[in-house]
Design a protein around this motif. Structure first.
Motif, mmCIF file in Angstrom:
data_model
loop_
_atom_site.group_PDB
_atom_site.id
_atom_site.type_symbol
_atom_site.label_atom_id
_atom_site.label_comp_id
_atom_site.label_asym_id
_atom_site.label_seq_id
_atom_site.Cartn_x
_atom_site.Cartn_y
_atom_site.Cartn_z
ATOM 1 N N ARG A 6 0.658 -1.204 0.153
ATOM 2 C CA ARG A 6 -0.013 -0.081 -0.010
ATOM 3 C C ARG A 6 0.748 1.360 0.139
ATOM 4 O O ARG A 6 0.532 2.278 -0.681
ATOM 5 C CB ARG A 6 -0.958 0.037 1.253
ATOM 6 N N VAL A 7 1.866 1.203 0.776
ATOM 7 C CA VAL A 7 2.732 2.413 0.630
ATOM 8 C C VAL A 7 3.405 2.695 -0.700
ATOM 9 O O VAL A 7 3.397 3.808 -1.009
ATOM 10 C CB VAL A 7 4.068 2.169 1.849
ATOM 11 N N LEU A 8 3.886 1.526 -1.140
ATOM 12 C CA LEU A 8 4.503 1.691 -2.475
ATOM 13 C C LEU A 8 3.591 2.280 -3.528
ATOM 14 O O LEU A 8 3.925 2.925 -4.444
ATOM 15 C CB LEU A 8 5.502 0.461 -2.943
ATOM 16 N N HIS A 9 2.216 1.617 -3.344
ATOM 17 C CA HIS A 9 1.386 2.015 -4.440
ATOM 18 C C HIS A 9 1.086 3.385 -4.202
ATOM 19 O O HIS A 9 0.817 4.155 -5.310
ATOM 20 C CB HIS A 9 0.084 1.059 -4.214
ATOM 21 N N ALA A 10 0.752 3.727 -3.197
ATOM 22 C CA ALA A 10 0.464 5.245 -2.802
ATOM 23 C C ALA A 10 1.295 6.191 -3.361
ATOM 24 O O ALA A 10 1.117 7.259 -3.974
ATOM 25 C CB ALA A 10 0.147 5.522 -1.472
ATOM 26 N N TYR A 11 2.746 5.728 -3.174
ATOM 27 C CA TYR A 11 3.818 6.810 -3.648
ATOM 28 C C TYR A 11 3.684 6.593 -5.148
ATOM 29 O O TYR A 11 3.748 7.745 -5.686
ATOM 30 C CB TYR A 11 5.022 6.319 -3.092
ATOM 31 N N ALA A 12 3.550 5.652 -5.824
ATOM 32 C CA ALA A 12 3.462 5.523 -7.265
ATOM 33 C C ALA A 12 2.330 6.487 -7.702
ATOM 34 O O ALA A 12 2.364 7.184 -8.775
ATOM 35 C CB ALA A 12 3.530 4.099 -7.669
ATOM 36 N N LYS A 13 1.143 6.508 -7.069
ATOM 37 C CA LYS A 13 0.271 7.399 -7.607
ATOM 38 C C LYS A 13 0.442 8.759 -7.170
ATOM 39 O O LYS A 13 0.156 9.420 -7.905
ATOM 40 C CB LYS A 13 -1.229 6.909 -6.842
ATOM 41 N N ARG A 14 1.225 9.000 -6.209
ATOM 42 C CA ARG A 14 1.457 10.514 -5.673
ATOM 43 C C ARG A 14 2.369 11.155 -6.811
ATOM 44 O O ARG A 14 2.330 12.258 -7.153
ATOM 45 C CB ARG A 14 1.950 10.519 -4.320
ATOM 46 N N ASN A 15 3.558 10.382 -7.227
ATOM 47 C CA ASN A 15 4.535 10.768 -7.875
ATOM 48 C C ASN A 15 4.536 9.920 -9.223
ATOM 49 O O ASN A 15 5.523 8.995 -9.287
ATOM 50 C CB ASN A 15 5.975 10.934 -7.401
ATOM 51 N N ALA A 16 3.616 10.123 -10.316
ATOM 52 C CA ALA A 16 3.735 9.292 -11.537
ATOM 53 C C ALA A 16 5.007 9.606 -12.462
ATOM 54 O O ALA A 16 5.430 8.680 -12.842
ATOM 55 C CB ALA A 16 2.537 9.733 -12.358
ATOM 56 N N ALA A 17 5.962 10.760 -12.162
ATOM 57 C CA ALA A 17 6.954 10.728 -12.849
ATOM 58 C C ALA A 17 8.169 9.882 -12.530
ATOM 59 O O ALA A 17 8.646 9.286 -13.276
ATOM 60 C CB ALA A 17 7.490 12.251 -12.745
ATOM 61 N N VAL A 18 8.084 9.629 -11.222
ATOM 62 C CA VAL A 18 8.852 8.579 -10.608
ATOM 63 C C VAL A 18 8.440 7.079 -10.590
ATOM 64 O O VAL A 18 9.113 6.148 -10.871
ATOM 65 C CB VAL A 18 9.481 9.073 -9.191
ATOM 66 N N GLY A 19 6.971 7.144 -10.222
ATOM 67 C CA GLY A 19 6.543 5.988 -10.293
ATOM 68 C C GLY A 19 7.004 5.045 -9.155
ATOM 69 O O GLY A 19 7.008 5.437 -7.871
ATOM 70 N N TYR A 20 7.508 3.762 -9.637
ATOM 71 C CA TYR A 20 8.134 2.843 -8.658
ATOM 72 C C TYR A 20 9.400 2.556 -9.096
ATOM 73 O O TYR A 20 9.811 2.106 -10.155
ATOM 74 C CB TYR A 20 7.364 1.605 -8.598
ATOM 75 N N CYS A 21 10.472 2.593 -8.159
ATOM 76 C CA CYS A 21 11.879 2.199 -8.273
ATOM 77 C C CYS A 21 12.183 1.028 -7.501
ATOM 78 O O CYS A 21 11.622 1.029 -6.377
ATOM 79 C CB CYS A 21 12.756 3.092 -8.327
ATOM 80 N N GLN A 22 12.979 -0.010 -8.032
ATOM 81 C CA GLN A 22 13.111 -0.999 -6.929
ATOM 82 C C GLN A 22 13.966 -0.781 -5.847
ATOM 83 O O GLN A 22 13.595 -1.320 -4.637
ATOM 84 C CB GLN A 22 13.861 -2.122 -7.952
ATOM 85 N N TRP A 42 4.800 8.970 4.282
ATOM 86 C CA TRP A 42 5.288 10.486 4.358
ATOM 87 C C TRP A 42 6.861 10.286 4.263
ATOM 88 O O TRP A 42 7.494 11.172 3.666
ATOM 89 C CB TRP A 42 4.725 11.486 5.266
ATOM 90 N N LEU A 43 7.437 9.584 5.361
ATOM 91 C CA LEU A 43 8.863 9.475 5.234
ATOM 92 C C LEU A 43 9.689 8.919 3.965
ATOM 93 O O LEU A 43 10.537 9.433 3.539
ATOM 94 C CB LEU A 43 9.427 8.433 6.241
ATOM 95 N N LEU A 44 8.933 8.196 3.226
ATOM 96 C CA LEU A 44 9.169 7.503 1.773
ATOM 97 C C LEU A 44 9.328 8.918 0.972
ATOM 98 O O LEU A 44 10.322 9.218 0.102
ATOM 99 C CB LEU A 44 8.462 6.595 1.347
ATOM 100 N N CYS A 45 8.211 9.579 0.858
ATOM 101 C CA CYS A 45 7.940 10.997 0.172
ATOM 102 C C CYS A 45 9.158 11.732 0.470
ATOM 103 O O CYS A 45 9.769 12.380 -0.640
ATOM 104 C CB CYS A 45 6.699 11.637 0.509
ATOM 105 N N VAL A 46 9.558 12.062 1.764
ATOM 106 C CA VAL A 46 10.666 13.103 2.091
ATOM 107 C C VAL A 46 12.055 12.354 1.522
ATOM 108 O O VAL A 46 12.720 13.098 0.808
ATOM 109 C CB VAL A 46 10.953 13.231 3.433
ATOM 110 N N ILE A 47 12.107 11.231 1.871
ATOM 111 C CA ILE A 47 13.596 10.508 1.097
ATOM 112 C C ILE A 47 13.577 10.405 -0.241
ATOM 113 O O ILE A 47 14.771 11.026 -0.749
ATOM 114 C CB ILE A 47 13.534 9.010 1.650
ATOM 115 N N VAL A 48 12.611 10.395 -1.067
ATOM 116 C CA VAL A 48 12.495 10.096 -2.550
ATOM 117 C C VAL A 48 12.720 11.633 -3.161
ATOM 118 O O VAL A 48 13.436 12.177 -4.111
ATOM 119 C CB VAL A 48 11.458 9.500 -3.030
ATOM 120 N N GLU A 49 11.807 12.430 -2.594
ATOM 121 C CA GLU A 49 11.545 13.831 -3.219
ATOM 122 C C GLU A 49 12.499 14.867 -2.752
ATOM 123 O O GLU A 49 12.897 16.091 -3.406
ATOM 124 C CB GLU A 49 9.902 14.343 -2.980
#
Length: 72
Positions: A6-22, A42-49
């Motif tokens: 769910r966390v990964l799916h939510a992030y992929a929807k939030r940031n379609a430009a990045v989507g999912y990276c392994q 939200w921590l994943l968002c901070v790390i990635v973005e």
């Protein structure tokens, strides 16, 4: 496992430009083990973005291959 998905799916929807990276599954997996699901997202968002925005761009495919070769 469902929380991680769910966390990964939510992030992929939030940031379609990045989507999912392994590489995200390792980060999100640790976060999901240590935090509540929403905080892990939200921590994943901070790390990635904010912390590593260039690392997770689709154009960084060569960088990901370097990461995999280190593990071999």
């Amino acid at each position: 496992m469902n929380s991680l998905r769910r966390v990964l799916h939510a992030y992929a929807k939030r940031n379609a430009a990045v989507g999912y990276c392994q590489a995200m599954n390792y980060i999100a997996g640790i976060l999901a083990l240590l935090c509540m699901e929403e905080l892990a997202f939200w921590l994943l968002c901070v790390i990635v973005e904010d912390m590593f925005p260039v690392y997770f761009l689709p154009s960084q495919g060569a960088l990901a291959r370097v990461d995999v070769s280190v593990l071999e």
